[in-house]
Write a protein that holds these residues in place. Structure first.
Motif, PDB file in Angstrom:
ATOM      1  N   TYR A 237       2.241 -38.351 -58.477  1.00  0.00           N
ATOM      2  CA  TYR A 237       0.904 -38.896 -58.683  1.00  0.00           C
ATOM      3  C   TYR A 237       0.382 -38.617 -60.091  1.00  0.00           C
ATOM      4  O   TYR A 237      -0.833 -38.595 -60.307  1.00  0.00           O
ATOM      5  N   ASP A 238       1.290 -38.411 -61.033  1.00  0.00           N
ATOM      6  CA  ASP A 238       0.870 -38.186 -62.420  1.00  0.00           C
ATOM      7  C   ASP A 238      -0.100 -39.278 -62.875  1.00  0.00           C
ATOM      8  O   ASP A 238       0.144 -40.473 -62.682  1.00  0.00           O
ATOM      9  N   GLY A 239      -1.157 -38.858 -63.503  1.00  0.00           N
ATOM     10  CA  GLY A 239      -2.238 -39.759 -63.886  1.00  0.00           C
ATOM     11  C   GLY A 239      -3.422 -39.622 -62.955  1.00  0.00           C
ATOM     12  O   GLY A 239      -4.567 -39.764 -63.371  1.00  0.00           O
ATOM     13  N   THR A 275      -8.804 -41.200 -71.181  1.00  0.00           N
ATOM     14  CA  THR A 275      -9.356 -42.104 -70.176  1.00  0.00           C
ATOM     15  C   THR A 275     -10.869 -42.006 -70.129  1.00  0.00           C
ATOM     16  O   THR A 275     -11.531 -42.897 -69.604  1.00  0.00           O
ATOM     17  N   LYS A 282      -4.763 -46.136 -69.449  1.00  0.00           N
ATOM     18  CA  LYS A 282      -3.911 -45.483 -68.454  1.00  0.00           C
ATOM     19  C   LYS A 282      -4.067 -46.178 -67.101  1.00  0.00           C
ATOM     20  O   LYS A 282      -4.470 -45.574 -66.103  1.00  0.00           O
ATOM     21  N   LEU A 283      -3.713 -47.459 -67.077  1.00  0.00           N
ATOM     22  CA  LEU A 283      -3.825 -48.214 -65.838  1.00  0.00           C
ATOM     23  C   LEU A 283      -2.962 -47.624 -64.737  1.00  0.00           C
ATOM     24  O   LEU A 283      -3.299 -47.710 -63.556  1.00  0.00           O
ATOM     25  N   TYR A 284      -1.837 -47.015 -65.121  1.00  0.00           N
ATOM     26  CA  TYR A 284      -0.953 -46.407 -64.128  1.00  0.00           C
ATOM     27  C   TYR A 284      -1.676 -45.311 -63.347  1.00  0.00           C
ATOM     28  O   TYR A 284      -1.356 -45.048 -62.180  1.00  0.00           O
ATOM     29  N   ALA A 285      -2.644 -44.676 -63.993  1.00  0.00           N
ATOM     30  CA  ALA A 285      -3.364 -43.584 -63.323  1.00  0.00           C
ATOM     31  C   ALA A 285      -4.151 -44.096 -62.128  1.00  0.00           C
ATOM     32  O   ALA A 285      -4.262 -43.417 -61.101  1.00  0.00           O
ATOM     33  N   TYR A 286      -4.700 -45.301 -62.231  1.00  0.00           N
ATOM     34  CA  TYR A 286      -5.504 -45.840 -61.149  1.00  0.00           C
ATOM     35  C   TYR A 286      -4.633 -46.329 -59.999  1.00  0.00           C
ATOM     36  O   TYR A 286      -5.048 -46.266 -58.835  1.00  0.00           O
ATOM     37  N   GLU A 287      -3.435 -46.791 -60.324  1.00  0.00           N
ATOM     38  CA  GLU A 287      -2.482 -47.116 -59.261  1.00  0.00           C
ATOM     39  C   GLU A 287      -2.064 -45.838 -58.534  1.00  0.00           C
ATOM     40  O   GLU A 287      -1.924 -45.815 -57.314  1.00  0.00           O
ATOM     41  N   ALA A 288      -1.865 -44.773 -59.301  1.00  0.00           N
ATOM     42  CA  ALA A 288      -1.513 -43.481 -58.695  1.00  0.00           C
ATOM     43  C   ALA A 288      -2.640 -42.973 -57.812  1.00  0.00           C
ATOM     44  O   ALA A 288      -2.413 -42.398 -56.742  1.00  0.00           O
ATOM     45  N   ARG A 291      -2.559 -44.766 -54.529  1.00  0.00           N
ATOM     46  CA  ARG A 291      -1.477 -44.233 -53.699  1.00  0.00           C
ATOM     47  C   ARG A 291      -1.838 -42.865 -53.128  1.00  0.00           C
ATOM     48  O   ARG A 291      -1.481 -42.537 -51.993  1.00  0.00           O
TER      49      ARG A 291
END
Length: 468
Positions: A237-239, A275, A282-288, A291
């Motif tokens: 869940y990095d981010g 952020t 850091k869009l990946y952070a919001y996907e993380a 999840r």
């Protein structure tokens, strides 16, 4: 104007792409309105920080249990000035029983040289052989900790001088070993740390809001025992590792073991790569984060869908209901419910009463399902929706004011606005809801027809009612 920057222009374009021009216009208007209301905030914070008399008092206090705090910092290629300012904010604490644990995954020597230049025996420093990412680097810093409690601090952010004192004061005033997790209000500061903005006033613990957004964030303190029992941070869940970590922690706690400090104790430094300034970086952070919320619900065996809202980092949780669940709902007016005796209520064959009075109309077809999904949860006794009147919000839940009276949240706000930190459009715990359009669990009604205070009341923005 601080908001007119290249980074914010990029954010606006991204928002337009996701949500369209109309929604973006309303977002800009609302954002500028909030900026205008915060014009006096920076000076207020500066005055608080510089209160020397209060600082001397805090240093003189003798606590019954002088717990040791381990401040956990994962560092990676932090500029010398920023990390020195972070370290200085720790070393300046008015409560002095702490250790600063830094795990440095940098390729260069800049962080190491900066740490050594501070020349403090309160610093524990380890140079990591490789950069394994934010979660595993944090876990390496956690291995250095020996305190009863751990405090998580980003490598370029700033603690107020009274941060540890205020947390220690929570432990002093609560029963011994009761409090396991503490969080505070926070704000952002510019790169020079001389301007403060985006004051984040947080509520007391609210699991619905936490599932919608990591509102707890900074400053977070947990018992070291709790941090280790959940396995530290998870690299998957990095981010959004802190959101995942907090969710796993609160799953093990009761509400009375969680404490909110309604003071700003943490300044989140805002610069172009963070952020805090640019969520799109850091869009990946919001996907993380999405999840992490889904995994949390699965651990609790709660069947729900998690999706994005219009705002990055804010999520919608839709609890699933079956056709059979809907047969347990009886639609009635409030007068009908009041007319039932307690014996008639107990003998009735419904579990949930959906109150819709003649002066409101449900505008979305799945509004009842949305409310029922929330109300099915054991801890929830009542759910209310968003009430719109003549193009404005009439109520988005109710809060208790200083006089102890229930007052409607976001009353008078344009229906297209999302309110303070989007909370007019987020599921969250409230003190009350509009009685013209609410769903009540029959088991939440006491023998004297009062509401069971052991159950919570939840506001659902996805059930929308119009005043007619």
């Amino acid at each position: 104007m601080r908001r007119i920057t290249g980074e914010n222009y990029k954010r606006l374009l991204s928002y337009i792409k996701r949500n369209g021009v109309k929604a973006s216009v309303f977002k800009v208007i609302e954002r500028l309105s909030r900026d205008d209301s915060e014009k006096t905030y920076s000076q207020d914070v500066f005055d608080l920080i510089c209160d020397k008399e209060e600082e001397e008092f805090e240093r003189s206090v003798n606590f019954t249990n002088r717990y040791k705090f381990s401040i956990i910092v994962p560092a990676y290629e932090t500029g010398a000035r920023r990390i020195k300012e972070m370290i200085f904010s720790v070393l300046s604490q008015t409560y002095d029983n702490f250790e600063l644990c830094i795990a440095d995954a940098s390729n260069t020597d800049e962080v190491e040289n900066a740490v050594k230049s501070m020349n403090s025996d309160k610093i524990k420093y380890v140079r990591l052989k490789e950069n394994k990412g934010i979660s595993e680097n944090t876990n390496e810093a956690l291995k250095l900790a020996t305190g009863e409690y751990v405090v998580f601090l980003d490598h370029d952010d700033i603690l107020t001088k009274n941060a540890l004192f205020e947390v220690m004061n929570v432990f002093e005033t609560a029963p011994v070993n009761q409090i396991k997790l503490v969080y505070s209000d926070e704000d952002k500061c510019n790169d020079e740390c001389d301007t403060f903005f985006d004051h984040h006033i947080k509520p007391d613990f609210d699991i619905d809001l936490l599932r919608s957004n990591n509102y707890i964030c900074h400053m977070l303190t947990v018992s070291r025992e709790l941090a280790l029992s959940v396995g530290g941070f998870d690299k998957d869940y990095d981010g959004a590792q802190d959101h995942d970590f907090i969710l796993r922690c609160v799953e093990k706690l009761n509400r009375n073991e969680i404490k909110h400090i309604g003071k700003v104790l943490y300044h989140w430094r805002s610069h172009t790569s963070s952020t805090a300034t640019n969520p799109d970086s850091k869009l990946y952070a919001y996907e993380a984060g999405k999840r992490a919320v889904k995994a949390h619900l699965e651990r609790l065996h709660i069947d729900a869908e998690v999706s994005d809202t219009m705002h990055l980092g804010f999520y919608r949780v839709k609890y699933k209901v079956s056709a059979h669940d809907l047969t347990d709902v009886k639609i009635m007016s409030l007068d009908e419910l009041k007319a039932l005796s307690i014996d008639e209520l107990k003998e009735s064959d419904f579990k949930y009463a959906m109150i819709i009075n003649d002066n409101v109309r449900l505008t979305n077809a799945d509004g009842i399902e949305e409310m029922l999904g929330i109300l099915k949860r054991d801890e929830v006794g009542c759910v209310g929706g968003l009430v719109i009147n003549k193009g404005k919000i009439e109520s988005a839940g109710y809060s208790v004011n200083e006089e102890g009276e229930l007052t409607p949240d976001f009353s008078g706000l344009n229906k297209n606005f999302s309110g303070y930190l989007h909370r007019a459009k987020l599921t969250r715990e409230v003190a009350g809801v509009c009685t013209d359009c609410m769903m009540v669990k029959k088991s939440a009604i006491n023998a004297d027809k009062t509401f069971n205070k052991d159950m919570i009341v939840v506001y659902c923005p996805y059930s929308i009612f119009k005043r007619v």
